[in-house]
Enzyme design. Structure first.
Site, PDB file in Angstrom:
ATOM      1  N   GLU A 140     -41.785  45.976 111.394  1.00  0.00           N
ATOM      2  CA  GLU A 140     -42.264  45.307 110.308  1.00  0.00           C
ATOM      3  C   GLU A 140     -41.835  44.096 109.797  1.00  0.00           C
ATOM      4  O   GLU A 140     -40.694  43.818 110.222  1.00  0.00           O
ATOM      5  CB  GLU A 140     -41.896  46.274 109.105  1.00  0.00           C
ATOM      6  N   CYS A 434     -16.350   2.972  90.459  1.00  0.00           N
ATOM      7  CA  CYS A 434     -17.370   3.821  90.037  1.00  0.00           C
ATOM      8  C   CYS A 434     -18.662   3.275  89.662  1.00  0.00           C
ATOM      9  O   CYS A 434     -18.753   2.407  89.114  1.00  0.00           O
ATOM     10  CB  CYS A 434     -16.731   4.686  89.006  1.00  0.00           C
TER      11      CYS A 434
END
Ligand code: IVH
Length: 689
Positions: A140, A434
């Site tokens: 299945e 950053c």
């Protein structure tokens, strides 16, 4: 014990812990973070190490027969009392919402395999144990949903229970009953006394996409995949919501049957079909293992054209007497196997690599990909974790890469296709500054970090999103993206601004309509009533995760005491080391933090005391009828004084209903839900005297 054994023991404990965490994420929260494949690998490693360990210390009965010993019975390996995840199924159930009920029979799991060789071995092992030359199988599709037990008594659906931990699950009967395709009565004139079926609850892909569209439009959480949507829906306490979300249940096994059991799996499917219950679609009888392998190949090709998600095929020995002979291990049978598909992979190009700044200032490189569909989901980003990972993959901007999305896990770059390089690819370098606030980055182990804290816009936005996140103040609809929009529009630049949002302001923003704005404002209002541990966690204090936040709330009980405590007091707590103590102390002694907390409290944020003492701690109680000793209000107050919670109405998580004279409809509700009922006298004598 020798060092080698110590290492083995350590690794086993670590794996057990890790797997339990993943079980919780997968089964209870419906939010896995690793692929099924990775999970299976961990589980296999653990099973191997455990048997190695046990053979060393002379334990031989590692796999007791299911009938003889319960799932919960643990071997005293390392003197532990809880079973290893190799010996349990699923995760502890979420007790706060639904009542816990026992299955009519244990709901087992399946062993997973991924290769043809393993499949042939499964066949050979079965034949050898049975002493037969040939074996036929029932095969299945393996539906990617969540298991449920449906209990029909005298033909009537009386109970539906999620798998939970395999022995006990959550009772979701009223939610299953509203699923249109699940019959409340079995077809036929002569229903069996008892028929308990096992099936899978799934949501079709088209319904999942439609649901997500509605969720997004009303500012609610979108689901990562159909399985999460199905699992989130079935756990809704309000059945009317489920009625609107189209779910399906397909059954494939009988758990308990009062009549004579059919003699093959094929006949079981036929029986399920004849009772009018939806059965697993496209199941096929296969004459031998090669047939089953071909079925697997066929469905792997077909999987994208099916209306629902499948992640493999299940191969079952067809004859039930053979199944019985083959028997089961502690939590999976010897007679069936899940033959999984390869995780979905696609090839695409890395258009750029950018940096994402996290809440604590860590820089995470992220690959921006040419959008590509991987198993029905469009993937356009994949995290590259850190510079070491970039070096390991040797990934450059412009490279062609293979991306993998197993289940619903965050997409991952698994491989760089170096043969496709044309020389124009560019090496990625970590910037010196950053990208959000331009301060210089510091290197810590494999990470680069911006140390500006919340004066860095990116970290501030992440912090606000963290404040609103599920484990913190839990404001549904205030996602990272929403915070970003509010910040960019100047509406929110600190936590307390959330509580000053006005409907008119929201409606002026792009993408905000009436309903979405109302939903968010209601969620904000609800979130004001929180608990101290959530609030502490929401602050985003360095080194203070959920666990430490909880400990702090239990030790200090109120915020003022925590805010004025000394480092020494913090250090007295076993779980808190000097670094954490310092960061907690520093956080609460910053003037701007103190002011912000004042603003939050002034906005109406308040803490429900999680009482740690009392006879009713953790208990939810409902009163109905006229009480003879006192008014209902007074009784409710008493419950709260004992650490319990007085609820207005009976729900699935109610512990007791206390009845006085002339009880109302709550009594029927409680009976239906199987909630314990106490008469007033019993209640007061048990808990209040
Ligand atoms: S048979 C004892 N058949 O896959 C054997 N399982 O671990 C019981 N699943 O969560 C499982 N489709 O719920 C079986 N056609 C199918 C299935 C199926 C999906 C799920 C099952 C379980 C997992 C296997």
């Amino acid at each position: 014990m020798k060092t080698n054994d110590n290492n083995l023991e350590k690794r086993i404990k670590k794996l057990q812990k890790e797997i339990k965490k993943h079980n919780q994420l997968y089964y209870t929260l419906g939010k896995p973070v690793i692929s099924d494949l990775e999970y299976d690998k961990l589980l296999k490693e653990l099973a191997t190490l455990e048997s190695e360990y046990n053979s060393k210390i002379g334990v031989t009965t590692l796999f007791p027969d299911f009938e003889k010993k319960s799932l919960f019975e643990s071997l005293k390996v390392f003197g532990q009392t809880k079973p290893s995840p190799t010996r349990t199924v699923g995760a502890p159930i979420n007790k706060t919402q639904f009542s816990k009920v026992a299955h009519t029979a244990p709901m087992l799991s399946l062993e997973s395999i991924t290769t043809k060789e393993e499949c042939l071995k499964f066949d050979a092992d079965c034949k050898k144990k049975l002493g037969v030359e040939s074996l036929d199988y029932m095969v299945e599709p393996k539906l990617d949903g969540l298991s449920v037990e449906l209990v029909y008594e005298n033909g009537v659906l009386t109970r539906a229970v999620t798998r939970g931990d395999g022995l006990y699950g959550e009772e979701v009967t009223s939610n299953i009953k509203v699923i249109k395709t699940v019959p409340c009565n079995l077809k036929g004139d002569n229903p069996p006394r008892l028929l308990a079926l096992r099936g899978e609850i799934i949501m079709h892909i088209a319904d999942f996409q439609a649901l997500n569209k509605i969720q997004a439009e009303s500012g609610k959480e979108v689901f990562a995949n159909p399985r999460n949507a199905a699992s989130g829906s079935i756990r809704q306490l309000d059945s009317s919501i489920i009625a609107r979300r189209k779910l399906h249940v397909y059954c494939y096994k009988i758990l308990t049957y009062s009549e004579k059991m059919p003699d093959t799996d094929e006949k079981i499917i036929e029986l399920i079909k004849n009772f009018g219950v939806p059965y697993v679609p496209r199941a096929k009888h296969c004459a031998g293992i090669m047939d089953a392998i071909n079925y697997h190949i066929e469905f792997e090709k077909k999987r994208d054209s099916l209306e629902y998600e499948i992640d493999g095929v299940v191969i079952n020995v067809n004859r039930i007497d053979y199944q019985e002979k083959l028997g089961t291990r502690t939590n999976n049978p010897h007679w069936a196997i899940a033959y999984k598909f390869e995780p979905r992979k696609e090839i695409t190009r890395v258009e750029n690599i950018v940096i994402q700044v996290g809440r604590t200032g860590v820089m995470t490189p992220v690959a921006l990909l040419k959008p590509v569909e991987v198993g029905g989901v469009t993937v356009s980003r994949a995290t590259l974790h850190n510079m070491d990972e970039i070096a390991k993959l040797d990934i450059k901007i412009g490279d062609y890469v293979r991306v993998q999305r197993a289940g619903d896990v965050i997409p991952k770059v698994t491989e760089v296709l170096k043969e496709r390089r044309d020389g124009d690819e560019q090496v990625f370098h970590m910037p010196l500054k950053c990208p959000s606030c331009f301060s210089l980055l510091e290197k810590e182990d494999v990470f680069y970090r911006c140390l500006s804290g919340i004066s860095c816009p990116a970290q501030l936005k992440e912090s606000i999103a963290h404040y609103a996140s599920k484990g913190a103040c839990d404001i549904e609809g205030l996602s990272d993206k929403t915070v970003e929009q509010f910040y960019d529009e100047g509406l929110v630049s600190r936590f307390s601004d959330i509580y000053n949002l006005k409907k008119e302001g929201l409606l002026r923003l792009e993408g905000w309509k009436d309903k979405k704005a109302d939903n968010l404002l209601n969620a904000i209002e609800r979130s004001k009533n929180t608990t101290l541990d959530r609030f502490i966690f929401a602050m985003g204090i360095r080194n203070v995760g959920k666990h430490i936040a909880n400990i702090l709330s239990e030790k200090f009980l109120n915020l003022e005491r925590l805010m004025s405590c000394s480092i020494e007091e913090l250090m007295e707590i076993k779980e808190i080391g000097p670094e954490t103590a310092q960061s907690i102390f520093d956080f609460f002694n910053k003037e701007n933090h103190k002011e912000e907390i004042k603003r939050l409290l002034f906005s109406g944020v308040s803490f429900q005391n999680k009482k740690t003492g009392g006879k009713l701690v953790g208990k939810k109680i409902v009163f109905t009828g006229v009480l003879s000793k006192m008014s209902r209000k007074e009784a409710e107050k008493l419950v709260e004084n004992e650490g319990g919670e007085a609820q207005a109405n009976v729900s699935n998580d109610t512990d007791f209903l206390v009845i006085g004279e002339n009880p109302g409809s709550k009594l029927d509700d409680a009976r239906k839900k199987g909630i314990k009922i106490l008469i007033e006298k019993e209640f007061f004598s048990q808990f209040m005297e």
